[in-house]
Enzyme design. Structure first.
Site, PDB file in Angstrom:
ATOM      1  N   HIS A   1       0.834  -1.207   0.000  1.00 33.80           N
ATOM      2  CA  HIS A   1       0.000   0.000   0.000  1.00 33.80           C
ATOM      3  C   HIS A   1       0.868   1.257   0.000  1.00 33.80           C
ATOM      4  O   HIS A   1       0.606   2.203  -0.762  1.00 33.80           O
ATOM      5  CB  HIS A   1      -0.914  -0.016   1.231  1.00 33.80           C
ATOM      6  CG  HIS A   1      -1.693   1.234   1.424  1.00 33.80           C
ATOM      7  ND1 HIS A   1      -2.959   1.418   0.909  1.00 33.80           N
ATOM      8  CD2 HIS A   1      -1.397   2.380   2.080  1.00 33.80           C
ATOM      9  CE1 HIS A   1      -3.405   2.613   1.233  1.00 33.80           C
ATOM     10  NE2 HIS A   1      -2.474   3.224   1.959  1.00 33.80           N
ATOM     11  N   GLU A   2       1.909   1.273   0.831  1.00 33.13           N
ATOM     12  CA  GLU A   2       2.754   2.462   0.926  1.00 33.13           C
ATOM     13  C   GLU A   2       3.613   2.647  -0.323  1.00 33.13           C
ATOM     14  O   GLU A   2       3.816   3.774  -0.778  1.00 33.13           O
ATOM     15  CB  GLU A   2       3.644   2.365   2.169  1.00 33.13           C
ATOM     16  CG  GLU A   2       2.879   2.275   3.481  1.00 33.13           C
ATOM     17  CD  GLU A   2       1.938   3.445   3.701  1.00 33.13           C
ATOM     18  OE1 GLU A   2       2.224   4.552   3.199  1.00 33.13           O
ATOM     19  OE2 GLU A   2       0.902   3.260   4.370  1.00 33.13           O
TER      20      GLU A   2
ATOM     21  N   HIS B   1       1.708   4.342  -3.144  1.00 25.03           N
ATOM     22  CA  HIS B   1       1.645   5.815  -3.113  1.00 25.03           C
ATOM     23  C   HIS B   1       2.814   6.424  -3.887  1.00 25.03           C
ATOM     24  O   HIS B   1       2.644   7.399  -4.628  1.00 25.03           O
ATOM     25  CB  HIS B   1       1.675   6.316  -1.663  1.00 25.03           C
ATOM     26  CG  HIS B   1       0.363   6.195  -0.953  1.00 25.03           C
ATOM     27  ND1 HIS B   1      -0.793   6.793  -1.409  1.00 25.03           N
ATOM     28  CD2 HIS B   1       0.023   5.560   0.204  1.00 25.03           C
ATOM     29  CE1 HIS B   1      -1.782   6.536  -0.572  1.00 25.03           C
ATOM     30  NE2 HIS B   1      -1.319   5.777   0.407  1.00 25.03           N
TER      31      HIS B   1
ATOM     32  N   GLU C   1      -6.122   6.928  -1.525  1.00 20.93           N
ATOM     33  CA  GLU C   1      -6.023   5.800  -0.598  1.00 20.93           C
ATOM     34  C   GLU C   1      -6.636   4.536  -1.202  1.00 20.93           C
ATOM     35  O   GLU C   1      -6.085   3.443  -1.086  1.00 20.93           O
ATOM     36  CB  GLU C   1      -6.712   6.146   0.719  1.00 20.93           C
ATOM     37  CG  GLU C   1      -6.007   7.213   1.532  1.00 20.93           C
ATOM     38  CD  GLU C   1      -4.609   6.803   1.936  1.00 20.93           C
ATOM     39  OE1 GLU C   1      -4.388   5.599   2.193  1.00 20.93           O
ATOM     40  OE2 GLU C   1      -3.729   7.681   2.003  1.00 20.93           O
TER      41      GLU C   1
END
Length: 357
Positions: free
Chosen positions: A195-196, A199, A250
């Site tokens: 997920h990070e 980004h 997100e």
């Protein structure tokens, strides 16, 4: 004794002086003080807050030059936005982004320095077991991200109370070891790190800076035209423009990260067992007390339109919706044949065990 002087003795002189005045000047009594206020009915005070808006409206209807200039400005702004529109890889979302990757990394460099200064003395050595676990997962995720060219640096911060992880553009990874117990293994950690990394992969930092580039002139213009505090306009822009964009980022990071971890041969089903909440990772195990804490936080959480993240259940619903696609991505990767062999071996072993019994 001198004679007493009475005011009536001066009346002949005053009458004579009054007749010598020009006819245009009003005669007035010398003994009466002139009032500061005009004679007549009192006028109500006029509300003048939106005078600028009225002036702009008047200019629009009366000045062709003003309309021409506004049209030119709008055309330039439209062209600038259209020139900087792009689609995010993998998700295909159309967005405005005028900040290039090199500028994004320059801005992130200041943040990197601030983080290193703040957590100096609390960063675990690379030989620590927690650091080795994070390095092992990152070693599999980086090739799937397509960002092998970046200079990756992995830091694990010794803070058991903080459940957080983030990646600064340029390949700087920070993981608080308080999140590791909740990840419950490599698959759960791959969900968080995927997920990070997503980004960074999608250049969300640059997109956020680009939104500010568009919002700032709008805030200045509205504040000037309507003569209101820029704080109110900024707050309205935050909830109408900024936070919806943040929620979209997100959700997009959830999607890209899920596919990324699946391509790295991690089990995407682990995403169902973990729930990413702003700055916290909470386990969704039904027989665990942490599920009760999640329900309590959901009870007191703000509505989705006030939050920078999608609501818990909307987010989990999306993850479940994407699972078939993630499983397919995993089966198409290099580990697909190995997983099929392991699955066949497991089935054969269970069959033989049943035959023996």
């Amino acid at each position: 004794m001198p004679p007493r002087i009475h005011s009536s003795h001066f009346l002949p002189l005053l009458n004579a002086f009054k007749h010598t005045l020009p006819p245009s000047l009003p005669s007035r009594s010398p003994c009466r003080k002139q009032s500061k206020f005009p004679i007549g009915p009192r006028r109500k005070p006029q509300y003048s807050r939106f005078n600028r808006a009225q002036q702009v409206k008047q200019l629009w209807y009366t000045s062709p030059t003003f309309r021409f200039r506004v049209g030119i400005a709008c055309a330039c702004l439209t062209g600038f936005i259209a020139y900087n529109l792009e689609r995010v890889p993998i998700s295909g979302r159309l967005r405005f982004n005028c900040v290039r990757a090199s500028w994004e990394e320059d801005v992130a460099g200041n943040l990197y320095g601030a983080v290193m200064q703040e957590y100096r003395g609390r960063i675990l050595p690379s030989s620590h077991p927690d650091s080795k676990l994070v390095q092992k997962v990152m070693k599999r995720l980086i090739p799937a991200s397509g960002l092998e060219g970046q200079e990756w640096e992995i830091y694990v911060i010794n803070d058991k109370k903080t459940m957080n992880a983030f990646v600064i553009p340029g390949g700087k990874v920070f993981v608080f070891n308080g999140v590791l117990p909740l990840c419950n293994g490599e698959d759960g950690l791959a969900v968080v790190l995927g997920h990070e990394i997503a980004h960074t992969f999608a250049h969300h930092t640059g997109e956020k800076l680009s939104r500010g580039v568009l919002a700032f002139p709008f805030i200045i213009a509205i504040s000037f035209i309507f003569d209101i505090s820029g704080w109110w306009v900024q707050m309205a822009t935050e909830y109408v423009y900024e936070r919806p964009g943040s929620r979209a980022q997100e959700s997009e990071a959830d999607y890209i990260g899920l596919l990324m971890m699946a391509q790295s041969c991690y089990d995407p089903e682990a995403a169902v067992g973990l729930f990413v909440y702003p700055l916290k990772i909470i386990s969704l195990v039904s027989n665990d007390s942490r599920w009760e804490r999640m329900e309590q936080q959901e009870k007191f959480a703000p509505p989705q339109f006030l939050s920078t993240h999608p609501s818990h259940y909307n987010r989990m619903g999306k993850i479940k919706e994407w699972l078939p696609q993630a499983q397919e991505k995993r089966s198409e990767s290099e580990c697909g044949s190995v997983m099929q062999y392991a699955s066949d071996f497991k089935k054969a072993f269970v069959r033989e065990s049943d035959d023996l019994w």
